[in-house]
Design a protein around this motif. Structure first.
Motif, short mmCIF file in Angstrom:
data_model
loop_
_atom_site.label_atom_id
_atom_site.label_comp_id
_atom_site.label_asym_id
_atom_site.label_seq_id
_atom_site.Cartn_x
_atom_site.Cartn_y
_atom_site.Cartn_z
N SER A 270 0.82 -1.22 0.00
CA SER A 270 0.00 0.00 0.00
C SER A 270 0.86 1.28 0.00
O SER A 270 0.43 2.31 -0.50
CB SER A 270 -0.93 -0.01 1.21
N ASP A 271 2.10 1.19 0.56
CA ASP A 271 2.98 2.37 0.57
C ASP A 271 3.80 2.47 -0.71
O ASP A 271 4.77 3.23 -0.76
CB ASP A 271 3.92 2.31 1.77
N ARG A 273 5.82 0.31 -1.83
CA ARG A 273 7.18 -0.23 -1.65
C ARG A 273 7.21 -1.65 -2.25
O ARG A 273 6.31 -2.45 -2.00
CB ARG A 273 7.54 -0.30 -0.17
#
Lengths: 348, 228
Positions: A270-271, A273
């Motif tokens: 979700s980030d 990454r």
């Protein structure tokens, strides 16, 4: 000197028309060439011309061993023909029993049908019922390697391994050829470069079983070693590229390892990454899972703790190993969770 | 881990097939499997060599062992020394002893460093690793005695040995000498003392080496029994 005298002597005999078959020759009007020395034992052609009953002669010519061989090979051929015919009929019957197309009934189908019709609880493969192509069942016999007069076809027949020694013979032939090519190059003042040498990095010698398959005959370990040694010498020749087709017959290509290596593509969380999750990593009795996350700060989590959860320094080094390539450990986060373990604690 | 799984599924199955067909060997891996290069500088050196790299890319590689690490503290000779110290497979203990030994060496050397006047300080080596290497090199013997019987009499014949054997003897002597201690002393303390002494070409281990060389010199008359 002696040869000279001998030829002169024969010429004189020709002149005087005295020879071993003088009278016959006179009858049949055979002109003898002066440069051919007649031999008393090479009379097949003449005898055939002379003889009234050629069959009698050819019968006498075949010796006993040859006769036995011919008899045996005839029997073998008859036997094989019978077996093959039986097999083909049986196959069609089986196909009908199984309700399939008899023309397109393959060997795999036969095996399946046999295991279905004759179920067997025995473990030994030889003890189970089977239906095999007779050409596979019975060992194939070699065709005759000699003609009717008992003279072998192959020029190295009496070495017992004619094909093996023929290859050795070819090695020497190609060595001589390469020498000649090198000499020609040197005469033109061209130094053989690395391009003229065969690149052997990407291939390796075939094994003994493969060589035996190519040759069609069994060879000893010692002979195989000698073959490899001789071929190595051929390869080391500065212009060995010119014998490439011959050499490569006995080398197999090595696989490029990366061909079969599938590198997993990272997923994104979700980030945004990138991360890679590997589940069920096995190590002895322990099973764990590892997650490596990109764009991190070098944080390591093992079972909720940091790297000090390992007392042993070797284990700490191990957990860092996957990250320490290209100094990546400064940019990566990794977490590993031990799912189940019997007695040893192992993380990554 | 991924490579490990890949290895189990793809390579190991084919390995088992090979095992059945070809000759018997003692490793799981056939001889054409090469050892992995796990150190960073060695990997970079490999990229410089074109032919070697080609060879490497075409031959299957064994998986790295658990003691293989690209940590900068890893050293081949020290790893070997740790294994020689190890008893009953207790590597943790062996590593602990060696770490303490190096710590002791460092402390002793620092003491020496600060006790000498500043103009002589330059010559004192403080790095325990360098001292250890120096010690091992100084203790390495050239010849050893081997029993060879000729005419019913066993002679002690001096023979040369290969590098590996000489290095092993050197390191083993250091450990054996250090183990020869009182109950109150710790192995790491004695080992540190022995290593520092050996690096200076003094001490019990060096004496052991000289004794052996002296005996070899005395038995030089039998040297020809090696080949006769």
């Amino acid at each position: 000197m002696t040869v000279l005298i001998f030829t002169r002597f024969t010429k004189m005999r020709n002149l005087m028309n005295i020879d071993n078959f003088g009278t016959v020759r006179g009858l049949l009007n055979i002109i003898q060439r002066s440069d051919v020395i007649s031999k008393s034992y090479s009379t097949d052609a003449i005898q055939q011309i002379i003889s009234d009953k050629p069959d009698k002669f050819s019968e006498r010519k075949i010796n006993k061993a040859m006769k036995v061989y011919l008899e045996r090979s005839r029997e073998y051929k008859q036997f094989m023909e019978k077996q093959i015919a039986e097999y083909n009929i049986g196959k069609r019957h089986l196909a009908k029993i199984m309700g399939e197309d008899p023309d397109n009934f393959t060997e795999a189908d036969i095996d399946r049908a046999i295991t279905y019709l004759f179920p067997s609880g025995l473990y030994d493969k030889q003890a189970k019922p089977m239906m095999i192509d007779p050409t596979k069942m019975y060992e194939t016999r070699k065709e005759a390697e000699f003609d009717e007069a008992g003279r072998p076809h192959h020029f190295l027949f009496y070495t017992l391994n004619p094909n093996y020694y023929e290859v050795l013979h070819e090695i020497v032939g190609s060595l001589n050829r390469l020498d000649k090519i090198e000499d020609q190059m040197l005469a033109k003042k061209i130094q053989p470069s690395s391009q003229d040498k065969l690149d052997i990095v990407e291939s390796q010698w075939i094994g003994k079983p493969e060589l035996e398959k190519i040759l069609g005959e069994e060879i000893k370990d010692k002979d195989f070693e000698y073959f490899i040694k001789s071929m190595d010498r051929l390869i080391q020749h500065p212009v060995s590229k010119h014998a490439e087709s011959f050499i490569m017959k006995f080398r197999k290509k090595l696989l490029f390892i990366n061909q079969h290596l599938v590198v997993p593509k990272p997923e994104y969380d979700s980030d945004n990454r990138p991360f890679i999750l590997v589940e069920k990593c096995a190590r002895k009795n322990a099973r764990g899972q590892v997650k490596v996350i990109g764009n991190g700060s070098g944080k390591i989590t093992i079972n909720g703790q940091d790297i000090t959860s390992f007392n042993d320094i070797q284990c700490r080094e191990q957990s860092l190993r996957s990250q320490s390539r290209d100094n990546a450990y400064k940019k990566l986060d990794s977490s590993s969770v031990l799912i189940e373990s019997s007695d040893r604690t192992t993380g990554s | 881990m991924f490579i490990g799984r890949k290895f189990n599924s793809l390579i190991l199955s084919s390995l088992r097939c090979n095992l059945e067909n070809s000759f018997q060997f003692y490793s799981v891996f056939p001889p054409n499997y090469i050892k992995p290069i796990y150190k960073k500088d060695e990997q970079e050196a490999l990229y410089q060599e074109e032919t070697e790299l080609k060879q490497f890319s075409h031959s299957p590689v064994q998986p790295a062992k658990t003691n293989n690490t690209c940590s900068e503290f890893h050293d081949e000779l020290i790893r070997k020394f740790t294994n020689y110290i190890m008893r009953k497979g207790d590597k943790k203990m062996a590593r602990k002893i060696l770490d303490e030994t190096f710590e002791n060496i460092k402390i002793k050397k620092l003491n020496e460093y600060y006790n000498t006047p500043p103009e002589y300080r330059e010559n004192i080596i403080l790095d325990p690793k360098v001292i250890f290497y120096q010690a091992v090199e100084n203790c390495t013997p050239v010849l050893e005695l081997q029993k060879i019987s000729r005419g019913g009499i066993a002679y002690q014949v001096p023979i040369p040995m290969n590098e590996n054997r000489a290095q092993f003897l050197s390191m083993n002597w250091i450990i054996r000498t250090a183990q020869n201690k009182g109950n109150a002393e710790k192995l790491s303390d004695v080992l540190a003392k022995e290593i520092i002494d050996a690096a200076k070409n003094q001490g019990r281990v060096i004496k052991k080496k000289y004794d052996l060389h002296k005996q070899c010199e005395a038995n030089r008359a039998y040297a020809h029994y090696r080949w006769l």
